[in-house]
Write a protein that holds these residues in place. Structure first.
Motif, PDB file in Angstrom:
ATOM      1  N   GLN A   1       0.835  -1.078  -0.222  1.00  0.00           N
ATOM      2  CA  GLN A   1       0.263  -0.082   0.172  1.00  0.00           C
ATOM      3  C   GLN A   1       0.740   1.766   0.189  1.00  0.00           C
ATOM      4  O   GLN A   1       0.508   2.230  -0.474  1.00  0.00           O
TER       5      GLN A   1
ATOM      6  N   ASN B   1       1.109   4.381  -3.100  1.00  0.00           N
ATOM      7  CA  ASN B   1       0.814   5.871  -2.923  1.00  0.00           C
ATOM      8  C   ASN B   1       1.965   6.239  -2.535  1.00  0.00           C
ATOM      9  O   ASN B   1       1.272   7.734  -3.634  1.00  0.00           O
TER      10      ASN B   1
ATOM     11  N   LYS C   1      -6.384  12.208   0.125  1.00  0.00           N
ATOM     12  CA  LYS C   1      -6.610  11.044   0.794  1.00  0.00           C
ATOM     13  C   LYS C   1      -5.881   9.973   1.253  1.00  0.00           C
ATOM     14  O   LYS C   1      -6.040   9.394   1.773  1.00  0.00           O
TER      15      LYS C   1
ATOM     16  N   GLU D   1      -4.035  11.189   3.954  1.00  0.00           N
ATOM     17  CA  GLU D   1      -4.876  10.878   5.258  1.00  0.00           C
ATOM     18  C   GLU D   1      -4.706   9.296   5.917  1.00  0.00           C
ATOM     19  O   GLU D   1      -4.901   8.828   7.066  1.00  0.00           O
ATOM     20  N   SER D   2      -5.346   8.964   4.915  1.00  0.00           N
ATOM     21  CA  SER D   2      -4.948   6.903   4.620  1.00  0.00           C
ATOM     22  C   SER D   2      -4.093   6.977   5.209  1.00  0.00           C
ATOM     23  O   SER D   2      -3.814   5.416   5.598  1.00  0.00           O
ATOM     24  N   GLU D   3      -2.261   7.017   5.024  1.00  0.00           N
ATOM     25  CA  GLU D   3      -1.658   6.662   4.964  1.00  0.00           C
ATOM     26  C   GLU D   3      -1.473   7.128   6.428  1.00  0.00           C
ATOM     27  O   GLU D   3      -0.989   6.335   7.478  1.00  0.00           O
TER      28      GLU D   3
ATOM     29  N   SER E   1      -3.367   4.295   8.655  1.00  0.00           N
ATOM     30  CA  SER E   1      -3.323   3.259   7.781  1.00  0.00           C
ATOM     31  C   SER E   1      -1.839   2.678   8.809  1.00  0.00           C
ATOM     32  O   SER E   1      -1.893   1.318   9.574  1.00  0.00           O
TER      33      SER E   1
END
Ligand code: DP6
Length: 360
Positions: free
Chosen positions: A240, A244, A262, A265-267, A270
């Protein structure tokens, strides 16, 4: 082995006494480094903004000695700090092969941070990079012909051996660390400048650090990294992160802020999801961390702002936004978010260009 080029066989000049001083910043990862192998090698490539205001100033005084072994003392804000010394000793042991003069000097390391002590801001990135630069400065005095790019690469290489993320603090504003098939020149051994186009939207990108919890870290980064070794979702996480970073390349180029948000923030989530699903598991976010995140989301929805957040290995929130939104976002932070900070404290920072030598 590629690191062999950082081993020096002999020096052309000798040194006996002196002081060198460097100032080095902290950095904030957009794609996170979480998981390492071997000697401080990252399991995935990461990319970070180098910061400008959060920094460490370090003076290294040295005096030639005849006795064997390392000899150093560490001072924080003018006071001896013995609790830092085991970490520095370990660092010296790791880098000795690359800096063979370490044994021949008695050192005094004097350091100060621009950010409040125990603010929960990691000082290892700025501190280790500042020390690595001081040592490289000594090396350059003994070998004046070393080229600038070698100086910078080796400083990053040494900083990495002190603390992984420290290798991303030497230069700025965007640094990649870790081999990535789409990033030419990227290396597991040192950080390199992000080599592609970056849209004006990301110029002087703002980072306001909300100090939610100022206490000592509950879990050290090193322990957290180790828990990735047999983590059930490790492989997926490393994949991932790699994806990214690939996705960020066109985002930086086009200035695509909504996609940037996106990914970033996802990083952050996660990273914390990895902590919550390791054995042992742990939670570093605090109730106020979640309050802040929810308020950021609400503000974004209501105003169309490009504000977003990221997190380190702690409860503090880094609020990221374009320079053009500085006034409105700072107003929002003061009015709506500062109440979730310890003593309403936050630090205004932005992307910066890296470390600097301090001339006296
Ligand atoms: C969550 O660089 O502090 O901030 O290599 O063990 O010193 P060590 O770890 P460290 O880890 C930083 C982890 C992170 C993410 C990041 O900065 O990429």
């Amino acid at each position: 082995m590629p690191q062999h080029r950082f081993i020096v066989c002999s020096y052309t000049k000798s040194l006996s006494l002196g002081t060198v001083s460097w100032q080095s910043p902290s950095n904030i990862a957009l794609v996170k480094y979480w998981g390492k192998y071997g000697e401080q090698m990252p399991m995935n490539a990461s990319v970070s903004f180098t910061l400008k205001n959060c920094n460490t100033k370090t003076s290294l005084s040295f005096e030639k000695k005849d006795t064997e072994g390392f000899d150093f003392e560490v001072y924080l804000d003018g006071k001896r700090e013995v609790s830092f010394e085991p970490k520095i000793k370990k660092f010296f042991e790791r880098v000795e092969v690359y800096l063979p003069f370490l044994n021949n000097f008695k050192f005094k390391i004097e350091t100060t941070n621009s950010f409040p002590h125990s603010s929960g801001i990691a000082s290892s990135a700025s501190g280790m990079s500042a020390l690595a630069l001081c040592l490289m400065d000594m090396e350059r005095q003994m070998q004046p012909e070393i080229p600038d790019d070698y100086f910078v690469e080796k400083a990053s290489f040494l900083a990495r051996l002190g603390s992984g993320s420290a290798c991303r603090s030497i230069e700025g504003p965007l640094i990649v660390w870790g081999e990535h098939h789409e990033v030419d020149g990227s290396s597991n051994l040192f950080g390199t400048k992000y080599p592609f186009g970056v849209h004006q939207n990301f110029k002087n990108y703002q980072d306001t650090i909300l100090l939610v919890d100022k206490g000592e870290k509950q879990v050290s980064s090193t322990l957290g990294h180790d828990l990735m070794l047999d983590h059930p979702f490790a492989e997926q996480r490393f994949r991932q992160a790699k994806e990214n970073l690939s996705k960020l390349i066109p985002v930086f180029k086009k200035g695509d802020l909504s996609e940037f948000i996106k990914i970033v923030e996802s990083e952050a989530l996660s990273l914390h999801a990895m902590m919550m699903t390791s054995r042992p598991y742990f939670i570093l976010m605090k109730p106020n961390t979640l309050q802040i995140i929810n308020h950021i989301w609400k503000f974004r929805e209501e105003t169309g702002s490009n504000i977003c957040f990221t997190l380190d290995a702690g409860a503090n929130v880094h609020v990221l936004y374009p320079e053009i939104e500085k006034e409105t976002v700072l107003h929002f932070i003061k009015k709506e978010l500062s109440k979730f900070c310890k003593n309403e404290e936050f630090i205004e920072d932005e992307a910066g260009l890296g470390a600097e030598k301090i001339l006296d």
